[in-house]
Design a protein around this motif. Structure first.
Motif, PDB file in Angstrom:
ATOM      1  N   TYR A  89       0.793  -1.159   0.072  1.00 11.25           N
ATOM      2  CA  TYR A  89      -0.196  -0.033   0.078  1.00 11.25           C
ATOM      3  C   TYR A  89       0.865   1.225  -0.034  1.00 11.25           C
ATOM      4  O   TYR A  89       0.803   2.170  -0.748  1.00 11.25           O
ATOM      5  CB  TYR A  89      -0.794   0.263   0.991  1.00 11.25           C
ATOM      6  CG  TYR A  89      -1.750   1.299   1.233  1.00 11.25           C
ATOM      7  CD1 TYR A  89      -2.799   1.630   0.299  1.00 11.25           C
ATOM      8  CD2 TYR A  89      -1.505   2.303   2.224  1.00 11.25           C
ATOM      9  CE1 TYR A  89      -3.719   2.507   0.435  1.00 11.25           C
ATOM     10  CE2 TYR A  89      -2.212   3.279   2.238  1.00 11.25           C
ATOM     11  CZ  TYR A  89      -3.366   3.568   1.136  1.00 11.25           C
ATOM     12  OH  TYR A  89      -3.980   4.942   1.377  1.00 11.25           O
ATOM     13  N   GLU A  90       1.839   1.425   1.100  1.00  7.14           N
ATOM     14  CA  GLU A  90       2.672   2.657   0.998  1.00  7.14           C
ATOM     15  C   GLU A  90       3.441   2.743  -0.299  1.00  7.14           C
ATOM     16  O   GLU A  90       3.426   3.888  -0.745  1.00  7.14           O
ATOM     17  CB  GLU A  90       3.522   2.430   2.275  1.00  7.14           C
ATOM     18  CG  GLU A  90       4.488   3.684   2.383  1.00  7.14           C
ATOM     19  CD  GLU A  90       5.722   3.428   3.106  1.00  7.14           C
ATOM     20  OE1 GLU A  90       6.627   4.433   3.421  1.00  7.14           O
ATOM     21  OE2 GLU A  90       5.456   2.451   4.104  1.00  7.14           O
ATOM     22  N   LYS A  93       1.129   3.789  -3.417  1.00  5.73           N
ATOM     23  CA  LYS A  93       0.689   5.018  -3.093  1.00  5.73           C
ATOM     24  C   LYS A  93       1.805   6.147  -3.518  1.00  5.73           C
ATOM     25  O   LYS A  93       1.426   6.929  -4.012  1.00  5.73           O
ATOM     26  CB  LYS A  93       0.295   5.246  -1.627  1.00  5.73           C
ATOM     27  CG  LYS A  93      -0.437   6.636  -1.369  1.00  5.73           C
ATOM     28  CD  LYS A  93      -0.802   6.704   0.195  1.00  5.73           C
ATOM     29  CE  LYS A  93      -1.649   7.964   0.402  1.00  5.73           C
ATOM     30  NZ  LYS A  93      -0.977   8.798   1.324  1.00  5.73           N
ATOM     31  N   GLU A  97       1.514   8.950  -6.384  1.00  5.92           N
ATOM     32  CA  GLU A  97       1.666  10.434  -5.844  1.00  5.92           C
ATOM     33  C   GLU A  97       2.878  10.818  -6.676  1.00  5.92           C
ATOM     34  O   GLU A  97       2.955  12.272  -6.967  1.00  5.92           O
ATOM     35  CB  GLU A  97       2.101  10.254  -4.435  1.00  5.92           C
ATOM     36  CG  GLU A  97       0.705  10.018  -3.494  1.00  5.92           C
ATOM     37  CD  GLU A  97       1.114  10.113  -2.300  1.00  5.92           C
ATOM     38  OE1 GLU A  97       0.065  10.186  -1.412  1.00  5.92           O
ATOM     39  OE2 GLU A  97       2.171  10.027  -1.572  1.00  5.92           O
ATOM     40  N   LEU A 118      -6.480   3.018  -3.289  1.00  8.55           N
ATOM     41  CA  LEU A 118      -5.271   3.394  -4.305  1.00  8.55           C
ATOM     42  C   LEU A 118      -6.055   3.580  -5.735  1.00  8.55           C
ATOM     43  O   LEU A 118      -5.724   4.702  -6.462  1.00  8.55           O
ATOM     44  CB  LEU A 118      -4.446   2.519  -4.366  1.00  8.55           C
ATOM     45  CG  LEU A 118      -3.558   2.336  -3.232  1.00  8.55           C
ATOM     46  CD1 LEU A 118      -2.363   0.971  -3.371  1.00  8.55           C
ATOM     47  CD2 LEU A 118      -2.668   3.633  -3.204  1.00  8.55           C
ATOM     48  N   SER A 121      -7.922   6.880  -6.093  1.00  4.17           N
ATOM     49  CA  SER A 121      -7.294   8.091  -6.076  1.00  4.17           C
ATOM     50  C   SER A 121      -6.124   8.154  -7.148  1.00  4.17           C
ATOM     51  O   SER A 121      -5.407   9.364  -7.225  1.00  4.17           O
ATOM     52  CB  SER A 121      -6.625   8.367  -4.710  1.00  4.17           C
ATOM     53  OG  SER A 121      -5.687   6.979  -4.502  1.00  4.17           O
ATOM     54  N   SER A 122      -6.044   7.204  -8.143  1.00  2.00           N
ATOM     55  CA  SER A 122      -4.903   7.056  -9.019  1.00  2.00           C
ATOM     56  C   SER A 122      -5.282   8.184 -10.012  1.00  2.00           C
ATOM     57  O   SER A 122      -6.341   8.313 -10.311  1.00  2.00           O
ATOM     58  CB  SER A 122      -4.617   5.752  -9.647  1.00  2.00           C
ATOM     59  OG  SER A 122      -5.774   5.264 -10.300  1.00  2.00           O
TER      60      SER A 122
END
Length: 124
Positions: A89-90, A93, A97, A118, A121-122
């Motif tokens: 996840y990290e 993300k 970003e 994810l 928000s991508s």
């Protein structure tokens, strides 16, 4: 029509990276260029990539030892996350970003909610 292979970085050169991701990228040179790998502590100039696939496969491939260094390289277009599940996840993300395309190996069911976040928000 001319096609430029996608400059790809594989995060992690453990089991997933060396067994699945790197061979996939290397097997499709018209579509992908193995541009870099993330290896925290490479042993020698070509690291695990050279030890597994030989000097020809490792020739010209950058070896980064931090995710920050990978994300700071403007040449990298696609990042394949092949690290342990708890980092997916990290890392995914941060890849998104940074404005890069990302691929993450089999998301775990316990992280389905985070995977959905994810995806939503991508960038397009």
């Amino acid at each position: 029509m001319s096609y430029t292979p996608i400059k790809t970085c594989v995060l992690g050169v453990g089991l997933a990276g060396l067994t699945f991701h790197v061979p996939f990228v290397l097997s499709l040179p018209a579509l992908f260029k193995l541009y870099a790998v993330l290896e925290r502590k490479p042993e020698g100039p070509g690291g695990k990539l050279q030890a597994r696939f030989g000097p020809e496969a490792a020739n010209g491939v950058k070896i980064y030892n931090t995710l920050d260094a990978v994300l700071a390289d403007p040449e990298i277009e696609l990042v394949i996350v092949g690290t342990p599940s708890e980092t997916h996840y990290e890392f995914a993300k941060r890849v998104l970003e940074a404005g890069k395309h990302g691929m993450c190996r089999r998301p775990d069911l316990e992280h389905t909610y985070l995977t959905l976040i994810l995806l939503l928000s991508s960038p397009s």
